[in-house]
Write an enzyme that holds these catalytic residues in place. Structure first.
Site, mmCIF file in Angstrom:
data_model
loop_
_atom_site.group_PDB
_atom_site.id
_atom_site.type_symbol
_atom_site.label_atom_id
_atom_site.label_comp_id
_atom_site.label_asym_id
_atom_site.label_seq_id
_atom_site.Cartn_x
_atom_site.Cartn_y
_atom_site.Cartn_z
ATOM 1 N N LYS A 21 -8.864 -7.554 -7.711
ATOM 2 C CA LYS A 21 -9.212 -8.958 -7.944
ATOM 3 C C LYS A 21 -9.675 -9.168 -9.386
ATOM 4 O O LYS A 21 -9.214 -10.079 -10.077
ATOM 5 C CB LYS A 21 -10.315 -9.368 -6.968
ATOM 6 C CG LYS A 21 -10.466 -10.858 -6.835
ATOM 7 C CD LYS A 21 -11.551 -11.209 -5.841
ATOM 8 C CE LYS A 21 -11.151 -10.837 -4.417
ATOM 9 N NZ LYS A 21 -12.283 -10.932 -3.473
ATOM 10 N N ARG A 91 -18.091 -11.610 -5.978
ATOM 11 C CA ARG A 91 -16.859 -11.330 -5.234
ATOM 12 C C ARG A 91 -16.557 -9.838 -5.157
ATOM 13 O O ARG A 91 -16.624 -9.132 -6.153
ATOM 14 C CB ARG A 91 -15.681 -12.059 -5.902
ATOM 15 C CG ARG A 91 -15.977 -13.505 -6.193
ATOM 16 C CD ARG A 91 -14.856 -14.160 -6.969
ATOM 17 N NE ARG A 91 -13.612 -14.231 -6.215
ATOM 18 C CZ ARG A 91 -12.468 -14.681 -6.729
ATOM 19 N NH1 ARG A 91 -12.417 -15.052 -7.999
ATOM 20 N NH2 ARG A 91 -11.397 -14.722 -5.979
ATOM 21 N N GLY A 100 -9.752 -9.941 3.404
ATOM 22 C CA GLY A 100 -10.747 -10.380 4.384
ATOM 23 C C GLY A 100 -11.661 -9.282 4.904
ATOM 24 O O GLY A 100 -12.462 -9.513 5.799
ATOM 25 N N MET A 102 -13.840 -7.322 3.057
ATOM 26 C CA MET A 102 -15.145 -7.226 2.388
ATOM 27 C C MET A 102 -15.659 -8.635 2.133
ATOM 28 O O MET A 102 -15.030 -9.608 2.482
ATOM 29 C CB MET A 102 -15.000 -6.427 1.104
ATOM 30 C CG MET A 102 -14.620 -4.971 1.371
ATOM 31 S SD MET A 102 -14.678 -3.958 -0.089
ATOM 32 C CE MET A 102 -13.330 -4.637 -1.039
ATOM 33 N N ARG A 336 -2.294 -11.862 -6.994
ATOM 34 C CA ARG A 336 -1.873 -10.517 -6.579
ATOM 35 C C ARG A 336 -0.394 -10.568 -6.224
ATOM 36 O O ARG A 336 0.152 -11.647 -6.000
ATOM 37 C CB ARG A 336 -2.697 -10.019 -5.392
ATOM 38 C CG ARG A 336 -2.565 -10.899 -4.187
ATOM 39 C CD ARG A 336 -3.513 -10.469 -3.080
ATOM 40 N NE ARG A 336 -3.713 -11.595 -2.199
ATOM 41 C CZ ARG A 336 -4.837 -11.833 -1.529
ATOM 42 N NH1 ARG A 336 -5.859 -11.044 -1.622
ATOM 43 N NH2 ARG A 336 -4.919 -12.881 -0.742
ATOM 44 N N HIS A 452 18.912 14.360 20.776
ATOM 45 C CA HIS A 452 20.320 13.985 20.726
ATOM 46 C C HIS A 452 20.482 12.472 20.727
ATOM 47 O O HIS A 452 21.198 11.897 19.900
ATOM 48 C CB HIS A 452 21.046 14.604 21.922
ATOM 49 C CG HIS A 452 22.479 14.188 22.028
ATOM 50 N ND1 HIS A 452 22.880 13.127 22.822
ATOM 51 C CD2 HIS A 452 23.586 14.660 21.413
ATOM 52 C CE1 HIS A 452 24.180 12.985 22.692
ATOM 53 N NE2 HIS A 452 24.631 13.901 21.848
ATOM 54 N N SER A 766 30.761 21.523 1.631
ATOM 55 C CA SER A 766 29.827 20.474 2.019
ATOM 56 C C SER A 766 28.785 21.096 2.945
ATOM 57 O O SER A 766 29.124 21.738 3.936
ATOM 58 C CB SER A 766 30.590 19.364 2.740
ATOM 59 O OG SER A 766 29.678 18.417 3.247
ATOM 60 N N CYS A 834 26.552 16.792 4.041
ATOM 61 C CA CYS A 834 26.715 15.853 5.148
ATOM 62 C C CYS A 834 25.643 16.224 6.165
ATOM 63 O O CYS A 834 24.896 17.153 5.958
ATOM 64 C CB CYS A 834 28.119 15.938 5.731
ATOM 65 S SG CYS A 834 28.641 17.591 6.167
ATOM 66 N N TYR A 857 27.669 14.682 -4.139
ATOM 67 C CA TYR A 857 27.509 13.490 -3.313
ATOM 68 C C TYR A 857 26.673 13.762 -2.068
ATOM 69 O O TYR A 857 26.465 14.913 -1.671
ATOM 70 C CB TYR A 857 28.880 12.927 -2.905
ATOM 71 C CG TYR A 857 29.652 13.819 -1.965
ATOM 72 C CD1 TYR A 857 29.420 13.763 -0.583
ATOM 73 C CD2 TYR A 857 30.605 14.711 -2.436
ATOM 74 C CE1 TYR A 857 30.112 14.594 0.274
ATOM 75 C CE2 TYR A 857 31.299 15.533 -1.585
ATOM 76 C CZ TYR A 857 31.046 15.472 -0.225
ATOM 77 O OH TYR A 857 31.718 16.291 0.634
HETATM 78 P P1 ADP Z 1 -11.339 -12.861 -0.561
HETATM 79 O O1 ADP Z 1 -11.036 -11.523 -1.108
HETATM 80 O O2 ADP Z 1 -11.832 -12.853 0.835
HETATM 81 O O3 ADP Z 1 -10.239 -13.846 -0.818
HETATM 82 P P2 ADP Z 1 -12.635 -14.075 -2.803
HETATM 83 O O4 ADP Z 1 -13.608 -13.346 -3.646
HETATM 84 O O5 ADP Z 1 -11.292 -14.226 -3.376
HETATM 85 O O6 ADP Z 1 -12.606 -13.378 -1.390
HETATM 86 O O7 ADP Z 1 -13.276 -15.490 -2.523
HETATM 87 C C1 ADP Z 1 -13.216 -16.205 -1.340
HETATM 88 C C2 ADP Z 1 -12.796 -17.631 -1.623
HETATM 89 O O8 ADP Z 1 -13.708 -18.257 -2.538
HETATM 90 C C3 ADP Z 1 -11.446 -17.729 -2.265
HETATM 91 O O9 ADP Z 1 -10.778 -18.835 -1.758
HETATM 92 C C4 ADP Z 1 -11.763 -17.922 -3.712
HETATM 93 O O10 ADP Z 1 -10.744 -18.617 -4.390
HETATM 94 C C5 ADP Z 1 -13.027 -18.728 -3.662
HETATM 95 N N1 ADP Z 1 -13.846 -18.486 -4.842
HETATM 96 C C6 ADP Z 1 -14.282 -17.298 -5.274
HETATM 97 N N2 ADP Z 1 -14.972 -17.426 -6.439
HETATM 98 C C7 ADP Z 1 -14.957 -18.731 -6.731
HETATM 99 C C8 ADP Z 1 -15.495 -19.497 -7.814
HETATM 100 N N3 ADP Z 1 -16.144 -18.909 -8.806
HETATM 101 N N4 ADP Z 1 -15.307 -20.824 -7.811
HETATM 102 C C9 ADP Z 1 -14.625 -21.415 -6.797
HETATM 103 N N5 ADP Z 1 -14.095 -20.762 -5.750
HETATM 104 C C10 ADP Z 1 -14.263 -19.421 -5.715
HETATM 105 MG MG MG Z 2 -9.299 -14.005 -2.566
#
Ligand code: ADP
Ligand code: MG
Ligand code: MG
Length: 877
Positions: A21, A91, A100, A102, A336, A452, A766, A834, A857
């Protein structure tokens, strides 16, 4: 500084240090896209956190303070400040995306005091309170571990009280009450509201680090084999907040730079006005398609479009981007590489070559063998699938529905009547093969991935599930049972050769439609490959598929089937069993005539390319009547006092042909020497077919291959006494000649160790790696799967099944020795492989490494030809 790097100073390639990220934020900053200022606490800090018993490392918070000062200078706001407060998100993010798994905390820095400044900054009391109630709930849940319901219940109450359905409709008064209710939750749960912004920040960082080891994150890493060498801790990024919930010209959204399902070059995604962060994914409100944004905010849309394209072009991969619009201003929050449907992936990759965004070579390396395999077969429509009744080993990909039949003859009969059948057996034998061709899929209750049933199904491109042990088959009643479910003959079944799932009834499947890009990609692969790819094909149908998938000829045409087909087996039996020479010759001539037509058909399909025909290989007894049945009949006749001398003679003859180890017995070249009639008939059929086509102006390239050789004199004998004299006779009778090559299958250890001698008498060789593997290990390939292979693998005695992926240290090494020996006497001799390994991606890689260009080949079963084309090209780069 030891732990903290700003987005402006960090290196976007440091994925292990910063996590995916953060590197994406660093990259987008470098590309000049609008990214809110931020910094990252690296994974080094996270690792120290765990080493010291979950304590933030000494000196970390000083660096964080320095980082926050930098954000303040960039934004002109103040963290914890009264007038224009700076709010941040904290984050998580590791080297590989764990969607989702962490935690992230938004709106850090809000309290009753900063709220007042924030109201002025954002220009709306409603928006400010919305952010505040979100902060209290998120921080309470993630950082303080207060159960989610404690926050959801008051939210529902307030919505009910004010009669609104969706969050943004809650009036200001309601939001204020909600904030009060949330504060009471805090008091009840932890005794106070955490209102010191620095404490909020420190605790949020701590929580993000902790989330690395949350049960769900650990489970996800295990399930996806994310080992410490891939990702060893999370980073924590502190990012200036931007607000998609500032007003109705604000929004949050997710967009793909191209359609991830089709590969179409169009923005694809959704957004939600007056919303923050997770709202889009959480599905609490229905988002709008991104095309709406084009109408509502055309400039923002244009900027978004250009931004994602810029990243896409830089990364040479379709992007999945998080963005937020604050009062009409666009911000990029994450990008990503998108997870894509494999067909879409192929289309996009080829498109990018056409757009000159990537080279042919890059495109070839981007596509993985799995992508190719996955697109070739129909798939289960998961949305419409019921619960599977049983699960076996996914042995041959594809999903099909058909009516259950329990024996191959019924399969053939029903197929002739136009039915789609699935052959259900405990296990299968070579004798069942006609049933395979008649069936749309194969299901067995025993056997493994190289049983088989599995091998044949893959070879002829039939989906198969094998070893479904939960299935109890009763041939006598023609039923199968899985738990309480009884399947009778004729009942519909659906099998999924991708997952091993078996369903009752006809589950909808999705047919693959191969786009032109699929073929274009493979043509690119051929253009860089130093290896050729041919097909193992025994029938006109196989040959047609092989040609469509781009095989440059047939590397192995097994002729056994030509003797087994209905109507021919009887003829062939009389060849083997009859003692009358005339009768035998007649039968052989009839067979040769039938075979000639088979060869004509296949040669014609493969026109312009070499076709390697392997002469008769299996032990004769495979074609004989069942001994036990014969014994029973003879005994019955005797006890009835009417002995049947004909049957008794037959039994004696069958017994004479039986062997203790037929697979190591009287077969292949040994038969060619002792029963030359069979090889003569085959050579006659092959060459007559070739001459016939030549007469019609077709270009045929015939290669005759002799199996099971272990001593070069065997070859010399067969070539000089069987093949060549027969050829001369055919040419004389025809009044025309044709060039053809003579070669041998390398499948014994001795042949490999004397490959120089062998090479001196043939034009090509072969490797038959199935038999060669059997010979090198002294493992019976027909038995290992059910006996000890799985235990060997579990115990780590073997790293993988050598019948699936070529054994690097033994078999591949022996091949290398053989190739070097052969080329030492005949540098330009044609050498190929083969057998199943020729279409196995890992085997191709191993052989390209160990044997290298000594191999000309790879010959693969028709449905594996595209994989072999891709992987041989990758190995050529
Ligand atoms: P995840 O890995 O679960 O997507 P994120 O760190 O990307 O977690 O953040 C969760 C949500 O919060 C995402 O939709 C992200 O775009 C939003 N978000 C994160 N940081 C900011 C920020 N500084 N301002 C506005 N929205 C944010
Ligand atoms: Mg995210
Ligand atoms: Mg063999």
């Amino acid at each position: 500084r030891k732990y903290v790097l700003t987005f402006e100073e960090a290196n976007p390639d440091d994925v292990k240090l910063l996590g995916g990220k953060a590197t994406s934020l660093v990259l987008m900053t470098r590309l000049g896209l609008p990214v809110p200022p931020g910094f990252t606490i690296t994974t080094v800090a996270c690792k120290e956190y765990y080493k010291s018993g979950e304590k933030l490392p000494e000196g970390l918070m000083d660096e964080v303070i320095e980082g926050v000062r930098y954000l303040e200078s960039k934004t002109g706001r103040k963290f914890g400040g009264g007038d224009t407060p700076l709010l941040v998100s904290v984050r998580s993010g590791a080297a590989v995306s764990m969607p989702g798994m962490m935690d992230t905390v938004l709106n850090v820095g809000l309290n009753d005091k900063t709220l007042q400044g924030f109201i002025k900054f954002i220009g709306s009391e409603h928006a400010a309170y919305d952010a505040y109630r979100r902060f209290l709930a998120m921080f309470g849940r993630i950082v303080l571990g207060i159960p989610e319901e404690e926050f959801n219940k008051p939210l529902d109450e307030i919505k009910r009280k004010y009669g609104v359905k969706e969050d943004p409709e809650i009036p200001l008064q309601g939001l204020k009450e909600l904030v009060d209710l949330y504060k009471q939750v805090y008091i009840r749960r932890v005794g106070k509201v955490i209102d010191d912004p620095w404490e909020q920040l420190r605790l949020s960082i701590d929580a993000v680090f902790k989330s690395w080891n949350s049960p769900r994150a650990k489970f996800y890493r295990e399930a996806n084999k994310i080992t410490p060498d891939i990702a060893d801790c999370t980073a924590a990024s502190v990012v200036t907040m931007v607000f998609g919930n500032a007003d109705w010209r604000s929004a949050t959204g997710v967009v793909f730079s191209r359609n991830p399902a089709t590969g179409e070059d169009e923005l694809y995604g959704e957004y939600l006005p007056y919303a923050q962060g997770e709202d889009v994914v959480a599905g609490i409100r229905t988002p709008k398609p991104i095309s709406e944004l084009k109408k509502e905010m055309p400039e923002v849309y244009q900027q978004l479009y250009e931004g994602v394209k810029k990243i896409e072009r830089y990364k040479k991969a379709v992007q999945d981007v998080e963005f937020t619009i604050e009062k009409g201003k666009l911000w990029f929050l994450q990008t990503r590489n998108a997870k894509m449907n494999p067909l879409a992936m192929i289309k996009v990759t080829v498109d990018m070559v056409k757009q000159n965004w990537m080279t042919k070579e890059e495109a070839i390396m981007t596509i993985k063998p799995q992508h190719i395999l996955q697109v070739l077969y129909p798939r289960i429509d998961e949305a419409k699938a019921p619960k599977p009744i049983v699960k076996g080993i996914a042995a041959s990909p594809g999903a099909v529905s058909g009516q259950a039949v329990f024996d191959p003859d019924t399969a053939v009969e029903w197929a002739k009547a136009g039915k789609r059948v699935i052959l259900v057996r405990e296990e299968t034998k070579p004798d069942d093969v006609h049933g395979f061709y008649a069936s749309v899929g194969i299901l067995t209750s025993r056997g493994g991935a190289t049983s088989h049933a599995a091998v044949v199904a893959r070879a002829i491109g039939r989906p198969a599930v094998v070893g479904a042990e939960g299935l109890k088959i009763d041939y006598s009643t023609r039923t199968a049972k899985a738990g309480d479910v009884v399947i009778k003959e004729g009942d519909w079944l659906t099998i999924d050769g991708f997952t091993g799932n078996v369903y009752v009834g006809q589950v909808s499947t999705i047919e693959p439609k191969l786009p032109p890009e699929f073929y274009e990609l493979l043509d690119m692969a051929d253009s860089v490959s130093v290896f050729g790819v041919k097909a193992n094909a025994d029938t006109p149908e196989d040959a047609t598929i092989a040609r469509r998938f781009g095989a440059k000829g047939i590397g192995l045409l097994r002729t056994e089937r030509m003797f087994r087909a209905p109507g021919r087996l009887e003829l062939f039996r009389s060849v083997i069993l009859s003692t009358n020479a005339n009768e035998r010759r007649d039968a052989l001539n009839k067979l040769a005539e039938l075979m000639r037509r088979d060869f004509e058909e296949i040669f014609e399909i493969m026109e312009g390319y070499p076709v390697t025909v392997r002469l008769f290989d299996p032990p004769l007894h495979e074609f004989l009547p069942n001994v036990e049945e014969l014994v029973a009949e003879v005994t019955r006749a005797r006890t009835l006092g009417r002995p049947d001398p004909e049957k008794e003679a037959l039994l004696a003859r069958v017994r004479a042909l039986m062997e203790a180890n037929p697979m190591m017995g009287h077969r292949g070249v040994r038969l060619g020497i002792t029963f030359p009639d069979i090889y003569m008939a085959q050579v006659k059929a092959i060459l007559e077919a070739a001459l016939e086509l030549k007469k019609r102006g077709k270009n045929v390239q015939v290669q005759i291959m002799i199996p099971q050789v272990s001593e070069y004199k065997e070859l010399e004998y067969v070539i000089n006494n069987v093949v060549k004299p027969t050829a001369e006779e055919v040419f004389k009778n025809y009044g025309d000649r044709i060039d053809f090559k003579i070669g041998t299958m390398m499948e014994t250890v001795r042949a490999s160790l004397t490959a120089d001698k062998i090479a001196s008498v043939v034009d090509f060789m072969s490797f038959g790696t199935n038999d060669l593997t059997q010979a090198v290990f002294s493992f019976s390939r027909d038995d290992v799967e059910n006996k000890f292979m799985s235990q060997y693998l579990n115990l780590g005695i073997l790293p993988y099944d050598p019948f699936v992926t070529i054994d690097r240290d033994g078999v591949a090494k022996l091949m290398k020795i053989a190739v070097d020996l052969a080329r030492s006497v005949k540098p330009n001799i044609e050498i190929g492989i083969c057998g199943e390994h020729g279409g196995d991606a890992d085997s191709i890689r191993i052989l390209a490494e160990v044997v290298g260009r000594g191999l000309d080949y790879f010959s693969a079963s028709p449905y594996r030809v595209p994989v072999a084309r891709l992987v041989t090209a990758q190995e050529s780069l």
